[in-house]
Design a protein around this motif. Structure first.
Motif, PDB file in Angstrom:
ATOM      1  N   PHE A   8      47.023  41.189  59.388  1.00 39.98           N
ATOM      2  CA  PHE A   8      46.389  42.489  59.613  1.00 39.98           C
ATOM      3  C   PHE A   8      46.237  43.303  58.485  1.00 39.98           C
ATOM      4  CE2 PHE A   8      47.477  41.475  64.283  1.00 39.98           C
ATOM      5  CZ  PHE A   8      46.304  41.156  65.076  1.00 39.98           C
ATOM      6  N   VAL A   9      46.547  43.358  57.670  1.00 47.59           N
ATOM      7  CA  VAL A   9      46.484  43.713  56.675  1.00 47.59           C
ATOM      8  C   VAL A   9      45.953  43.086  55.690  1.00 47.59           C
ATOM      9  CG1 VAL A   9      46.903  45.478  54.605  1.00 47.59           C
ATOM     10  CG2 VAL A   9      48.028  45.650  57.174  1.00 47.59           C
ATOM     11  N   ALA A  10      46.680  41.984  55.335  1.00 48.87           N
ATOM     12  CA  ALA A  10      45.966  40.609  54.757  1.00 48.87           C
ATOM     13  C   ALA A  10      45.580  40.453  54.160  1.00 48.87           C
ATOM     14  CB  ALA A  10      47.245  39.942  53.901  1.00 48.87           C
ATOM     15  N   ILE A  11      44.547  40.382  55.142  1.00 41.85           N
ATOM     16  CA  ILE A  11      43.070  39.651  55.847  1.00 41.85           C
ATOM     17  C   ILE A  11      42.325  40.242  55.220  1.00 41.85           C
ATOM     18  CG2 ILE A  11      41.459  38.375  56.829  1.00 41.85           C
ATOM     19  CD1 ILE A  11      43.705  36.724  58.556  1.00 41.85           C
ATOM     20  N   PRO A  12      41.792  41.363  55.970  1.00 37.92           N
ATOM     21  CA  PRO A  12      40.633  42.370  54.983  1.00 37.92           C
ATOM     22  C   PRO A  12      41.425  42.752  53.502  1.00 37.92           C
ATOM     23  CG  PRO A  12      41.819  43.606  56.276  1.00 37.92           C
ATOM     24  CD  PRO A  12      42.462  42.334  56.615  1.00 37.92           C
ATOM     25  N   LEU A  13      42.510  43.124  53.569  1.00 34.69           N
ATOM     26  CA  LEU A  13      42.449  43.066  51.536  1.00 34.69           C
ATOM     27  C   LEU A  13      41.739  42.156  50.363  1.00 34.69           C
ATOM     28  CD1 LEU A  13      44.037  46.019  50.301  1.00 34.69           C
ATOM     29  CD2 LEU A  13      45.683  45.033  50.462  1.00 34.69           C
ATOM     30  N   GLY A  14      42.720  41.358  51.424  1.00 29.65           N
ATOM     31  CA  GLY A  14      42.014  39.443  50.125  1.00 29.65           C
ATOM     32  C   GLY A  14      40.836  39.409  49.492  1.00 29.65           C
ATOM     33  N   VAL A  15      40.833  39.619  51.750  1.00 33.14           N
ATOM     34  CA  VAL A  15      38.679  39.385  51.571  1.00 33.14           C
ATOM     35  C   VAL A  15      38.164  40.700  50.416  1.00 33.14           C
ATOM     36  CG1 VAL A  15      36.227  39.223  52.977  1.00 33.14           C
ATOM     37  CG2 VAL A  15      38.215  37.886  53.276  1.00 33.14           C
ATOM     38  N   ALA A  16      38.769  41.489  50.270  1.00 36.81           N
ATOM     39  CA  ALA A  16      37.375  42.599  49.814  1.00 36.81           C
ATOM     40  C   ALA A  16      37.511  42.323  48.159  1.00 36.81           C
ATOM     41  CB  ALA A  16      38.292  44.067  49.995  1.00 36.81           C
ATOM     42  N   PHE A  17      38.732  41.927  47.896  1.00 38.83           N
ATOM     43  CA  PHE A  17      39.294  41.177  46.172  1.00 38.83           C
ATOM     44  C   PHE A  17      38.099  39.993  46.219  1.00 38.83           C
ATOM     45  CE2 PHE A  17      42.628  44.908  46.025  1.00 38.83           C
ATOM     46  CZ  PHE A  17      42.038  45.473  45.837  1.00 38.83           C
ATOM     47  N   LEU A  18      38.789  39.191  46.984  1.00 39.86           N
ATOM     48  CA  LEU A  18      37.812  37.819  46.767  1.00 39.86           C
ATOM     49  C   LEU A  18      36.202  38.361  46.554  1.00 39.86           C
ATOM     50  CD1 LEU A  18      38.675  35.351  46.360  1.00 39.86           C
ATOM     51  CD2 LEU A  18      37.632  35.086  48.923  1.00 39.86           C
ATOM     52  N   ILE A  19      35.563  38.825  47.191  1.00 30.40           N
ATOM     53  CA  ILE A  19      34.257  38.746  47.252  1.00 30.40           C
ATOM     54  C   ILE A  19      33.293  39.956  46.309  1.00 30.40           C
ATOM     55  CG2 ILE A  19      34.014  38.561  50.086  1.00 30.40           C
ATOM     56  CD1 ILE A  19      33.603  40.788  50.307  1.00 30.40           C
ATOM     57  N   LEU A  20      34.595  40.606  45.240  1.00 29.22           N
ATOM     58  CA  LEU A  20      33.928  40.986  44.739  1.00 29.22           C
ATOM     59  C   LEU A  20      33.670  40.090  43.136  1.00 29.22           C
ATOM     60  CD1 LEU A  20      35.468  44.842  43.281  1.00 29.22           C
ATOM     61  CD2 LEU A  20      33.077  44.620  44.369  1.00 29.22           C
ATOM     62  N   LEU A  21      34.678  38.779  43.337  1.00 31.61           N
ATOM     63  CA  LEU A  21      34.720  38.065  42.258  1.00 31.61           C
ATOM     64  C   LEU A  21      32.636  37.073  42.760  1.00 31.61           C
ATOM     65  CD1 LEU A  21      37.690  36.397  42.668  1.00 31.61           C
ATOM     66  CD2 LEU A  21      36.422  38.253  40.767  1.00 31.61           C
ATOM     67  N   PHE A  22      31.772  37.550  43.226  1.00 28.90           N
ATOM     68  CA  PHE A  22      31.034  36.131  43.434  1.00 28.90           C
ATOM     69  C   PHE A  22      29.442  36.724  43.026  1.00 28.90           C
ATOM     70  CE2 PHE A  22      33.883  35.674  47.046  1.00 28.90           C
ATOM     71  CZ  PHE A  22      33.037  33.752  47.421  1.00 28.90           C
ATOM     72  N   PRO A  23      29.115  36.659  42.112  1.00 27.12           N
ATOM     73  CA  PRO A  23      27.575  36.840  41.966  1.00 27.12           C
ATOM     74  C   PRO A  23      26.625  37.892  43.247  1.00 27.12           C
ATOM     75  CG  PRO A  23      27.407  34.935  42.215  1.00 27.12           C
ATOM     76  CD  PRO A  23      28.984  34.975  42.428  1.00 27.12           C
ATOM     77  N   LYS A  24      25.807  37.799  42.464  1.00 30.80           N
ATOM     78  CA  LYS A  24      24.367  38.878  43.629  1.00 30.80           C
ATOM     79  C   LYS A  24      24.090  37.738  44.339  1.00 30.80           C
ATOM     80  CE  LYS A  24      22.872  43.665  43.074  1.00 30.80           C
ATOM     81  NZ  LYS A  24      22.552  44.165  42.260  1.00 30.80           N
ATOM     82  N   SER A  25      23.455  36.485  44.084  1.00 28.08           N
ATOM     83  CA  SER A  25      23.089  35.593  44.315  1.00 28.08           C
ATOM     84  C   SER A  25      23.747  34.963  45.551  1.00 28.08           C
ATOM     85  CB  SER A  25      22.377  34.472  43.143  1.00 28.08           C
ATOM     86  OG  SER A  25      23.635  33.935  42.631  1.00 28.08           O
ATOM     87  N   LEU A  26      24.703  35.439  45.989  1.00 24.76           N
ATOM     88  CA  LEU A  26      25.569  34.643  47.144  1.00 24.76           C
ATOM     89  C   LEU A  26      25.912  35.842  48.427  1.00 24.76           C
ATOM     90  CD1 LEU A  26      28.047  32.105  44.875  1.00 24.76           C
ATOM     91  CD2 LEU A  26      25.907  31.422  46.365  1.00 24.76           C
ATOM     92  N   THR A  27      24.955  36.388  48.042  1.00 21.78           N
ATOM     93  CA  THR A  27      25.671  37.864  48.762  1.00 21.78           C
ATOM     94  C   THR A  27      24.969  36.767  50.120  1.00 21.78           C
ATOM     95  OG1 THR A  27      24.427  39.212  47.557  1.00 21.78           O
ATOM     96  CG2 THR A  27      24.776  39.814  50.167  1.00 21.78           C
TER      97      THR A  27
END
Lengths: 493, 160, 116
Positions: A8-27
């Motif tokens: 419950f903590v790990a999934i949102p935390l992981g997603v929060a850092f993972l999506i910062l790696l994507f460039p703007k074009s992949l919104t």
């Protein structure tokens, strides 16, 4: 399910850092990832409903040494609220956030906030609670100032100053408890306090906790930041802040500390009741005169949290049940109201009630869901707000607090007055000349509003079906301090 | 750009030692005082020293802010992955690797790896924040002076 | 006892700075002082006079070590709380810079668009 509890903590935390790696074009891809993560979390919570309470030892460290996660019915209730409101606000923000730049950072901060709130709710260690509280509030500071305009920045700074003071007070309280008992595990602390009795240092710590968590939950002497911060955030974030953040970081933490760690005493009972009554009355009196739609809603949040606080402070089973039920209902109708105000702002570009009018002809979905939410919050019979207010008032009468019961009814009446004003000026009346060309909000936003409206109706009417599995065992958990201690420390009575 | 020759030369001698000291603190964090945060801060101070002495262009050459941003996300994900690896033996954050011998480098299982992940986050995050605050603060402070300076504004955009 | 009183005095100083000063940066300094006061209090909890650092080296007697060393847990808590206050501090400074960009002043009495 028991094994997956830290996710419950790990999934949102992981997603929060993972999506910062994507460039703007992949919104678009980012939106899909975030939505899937929220849906998984919601499914996990639904699987958790009705599960036997358990405690989870991180890294196999047995308490009181390691960090313990605790799952009982009250944390399940809060997790459910966080993830329902979170998922729906997220769906709403896909379209709404197009008026801002850098959506990916927004989703990242959003997921961090969800992670922080889930952490506050599931943890069984008081310092860990403080850390997660800070994760949730730091990301909310950033989200309040997300627009980077004059008002947003000012509100964010004010919120930040008061929020830091409250965190400092909470940390001081934790330090004093640690100095006295030499442990940070909440169940172990409760055990020590039961053995030694409540001495002066515990009372001092309790005062600091009520002050600190009261600041996070915007009880009245500490409410100054809320009417600025909640309206300044983007609408989905206002819904999250008013809908769950002040509950998870304020009310829930007070319940845990007061009922489970320190134990309910007479003086706490008086303090919480008076905080509740003050919040109720002052909040609604300040709300009646407002003309800014979101600011009015923010003042009503203070007032409705007062109801919850009165129920919690009453400490009778019925009062606590009413408070928990009202907490749940408030999450639904206040989120709906904030999302409606966001929809109105999206279409008309204004939040001033004087500049609106006759929106029913142009925006039927938004207007009707706004009406349902207004009826709910003012306590009109078939909707959910009525039932929970009724429970609180009956509990007050049973405990022979007739004056406070009368005040509660009066506050409910004033709430009705102020929402009649909202209806009169925004939904009904004449359509101003410059709003002739406005359109209904996009389908996805409309769907979210309808889902919330249905939830408002059903959570009142279907109480016999879910009340037992969700709320009544939560009430039993709140009252039973011994059971909580045994759950964590696993000692046979 | 930057400070005088003496300062530059001395920094060239010292900077390697600073980095070595930081790495030592990170790797031996589980045996003595220190760990990921303390070592990471020392490494960041090394980068900040480079920036103060040689000017910001040189420092940004060594570590571009978008790379730093990327690294901080990677570090956070790595730390989370270490936590999730504990599921191999059944529990979140479980230190499942053989604990080795007392008082040796290999004596704490996963803790050194967690320290390395933390230090990556700290170095990249604090360095990014420092650079951005310097850029942004200058921009705000002398807004009139820099408003028409195309190159400066472009530089900020690139680095944000 | 005196040192606890000094720590409390530091806390009150921070609070005074926060309430009485109108400059944004001074308010931030006040928050920092508050944080330091609480951190100092946490360190004082774990301290015992004549204690040794809580680091076990080879050849030390574990029995006497656990009696002599200071409590390591508050130090870990302080480290966490320092990281948190660092985050809050950076957030505050960046918001203060943005505010200066918009309002062209650091004076809180002039930054008052939100009323009522």
């Amino acid at each position: 399910m028991q094994q997956l509890y830290p996710l419950f903590v790990a999934i949102p935390l992981g997603v929060a850092f993972l999506i910062l790696l994507f460039p703007k074009s992949l919104t678009k891809l980012v939106e899909v990832i975030v939505a899937i993560a929220e849906i998984i979390l919601l499914i996990m919570v639904i699987a958790l409903i009705g599960h036997e309470p358990f405690s989870y030892f991180i890294g196999k460290w047995i308490p009181p040494i390691g960090i313990t996660l605790v799952s009982d019915s009250i944390s399940t209730l809060l997790l459910l609220l966080i993830n329902i409101v979170g998922l729906l606000s997220l769906l709403y923000s896909f379209k709404y956030m197009e008026m801002y730049t850098s959506k990916i950072r927004f989703y990242s901060l959003f997921m961090l906030m969800v992670a922080g709130m889930s952490g506050v709710v599931i943890t069984g260690d008081i310092f860990n609670l403080f850390v997660f509280l800070e994760i949730a509030t730091i990301s909310s500071y950033a989200l309040v100032g997300f627009g980077c305009e004059h008002e947003e920045l000012e509100a964010s700074f004010k919120y930040m100053i008061l929020g830091s003071v409250s965190s400092t007070l909470i940390l001081l309280g934790i330090a004093i408890l640690y100095a006295t008992f030499g442990t940070l595990n909440m169940a172990d602390l409760a055990n020590s306090i039961l053995a030694n009795g409540i001495n002066r240092s515990v009372l001092f710590a309790e005062g600091l906790f009520i002050m600190g968590f009261g600041l996070k939950g915007a009880m009245v002497p500490f409410h100054a930041w809320l009417p600025d911060a909640h309206p300044s955030a983007p609408a989905p974030i206002s819904a999250m802040l008013s809908g769950v953040l002040i509950k998870a970081c304020g009310i829930y933490a007070i319940i845990r500390v007061v009922y489970h760690v320190i134990g309910m005493t007479n003086i706490t009972h008086i303090i919480l009741m008076s905080l509740g009554v003050l919040s109720m009355v002052v909040g609604v009196l300040l709300a009646v005169g407002q003309w800014d739609f979101k600011r009015l809603l923010a003042y009503h949040s203070i007032s409705q949290m007062g109801y919850v606080m009165v129920g919690i402070g009453l400490a009778t089973p019925l009062g606590i049940l009413g408070a928990l039920f009202h907490l749940m209902n408030h999450a639904f109708f206040k989120s709906l109201l904030f999302l409606c105000s966001g929809a109105v702002e999206y279409s008309t570009g204004t939040r001033n009630l004087k500049e609106m009018g006759g929106l029913f002809k142009r925006m039927p979905v938004t207007s009707s869901s706004c009406s349902i939410a207004s009826l709910s919050i003012s306590g009109i019979p078939p909707f959910n707000g009525f039932w929970s207010k009724l429970l609180i008032i009956i509990a007050l009468v049973q405990a022979e607090y007739y004056a406070i019961a009368a005040v509660t009814v009066g506050v409910s009446f004033l709430t009705l007055v102020s929402f009649i004003k909202v209806q009169r000026y925004s939904i009904f009346g004449d359509l101003p000349e410059k709003l002739k060309n406005i359109k209904e909000v996009p389908v996805l936003m409309g769907t979210v509003l309808v889902i919330f409206a249905v939830l408002c109706l059903l959570s009142g009417l279907l109480y016999p079906f879910f009340g037992n599995t969700l709320l009544e065992i939560a009430r039993d958990t709140v009252i039973d301090q011994q059971k909580y201690i045994q759950l964590v420390l696993q000692v046979v009575p | 750009m930057g400070m005088s020759l003496i300062v530059k030369k001395v920094t060239q001698f010292v900077i390697g030692l600073i980095f070595l000291y930081g790495i030592n603190i990170i790797l031996f964090g589980h045996l003595g005082v220190g760990g990921g945060f303390a070592g990471g801060v020392i490494l960041t101070c090394g980068f900040i020293l480079i920036m103060l002495v040689f000017g910001r262009e040189k420092a940004i050459q060594k570590m571009r802010t978008n790379v730093a941003h990327f690294l901080s996300c990677i570090g956070a994900l790595a730390f989370l992955a270490i936590a999730l690896l504990g599921y191999i033996d059944g529990t979140f954050f479980f230190n499942f690797i053989d604990h080795g011998k007392e008082f040796h480098l290999h004596s704490a299982g996963l803790i050194p790896f967690a320290d390395i992940a933390i230090s990556i986050i700290i170095v990249s995050a604090i360095f990014t924040i420092f650079v951005l605050l310097v850029f942004f603060g200058r921009f705000v402070g002398d807004a009139e002076e820099y408003e028409n300076d195309e190159e400066y504004v472009g530089n900020i955009d690139r680095n944000l | 006892m005196t040192i606890y009183l000094m720590c409390f005095f530091l806390f009150v100083m921070g609070l005074y700075c926060l309430i009485a000063k109108k400059h944004l940066i001074k308010k931030i300094i006040g928050i920092a002082i508050l944080d330091y006061a609480v951190n100092l209090f946490l360190i004082l909890i774990g301290y015992k006079s004549g204690g040794i650092p809580p680091v076990l080296f080879e050849g030390m007697n574990k029995q006497t070590f656990s009696q002599q060393s200071v409590d390591p847990l508050p130090q870990a808590l302080v480290l966490t709380s320092i990281v948190i206050s660092l985050g809050v501090l950076i957030m505050m400074v960046s918001i203060a810079l943005r505010l200066y960009e918009k309002y062209k002043t650091f004076d809180t009495s002039e930054i008052s668009r939100l009323r009522g």
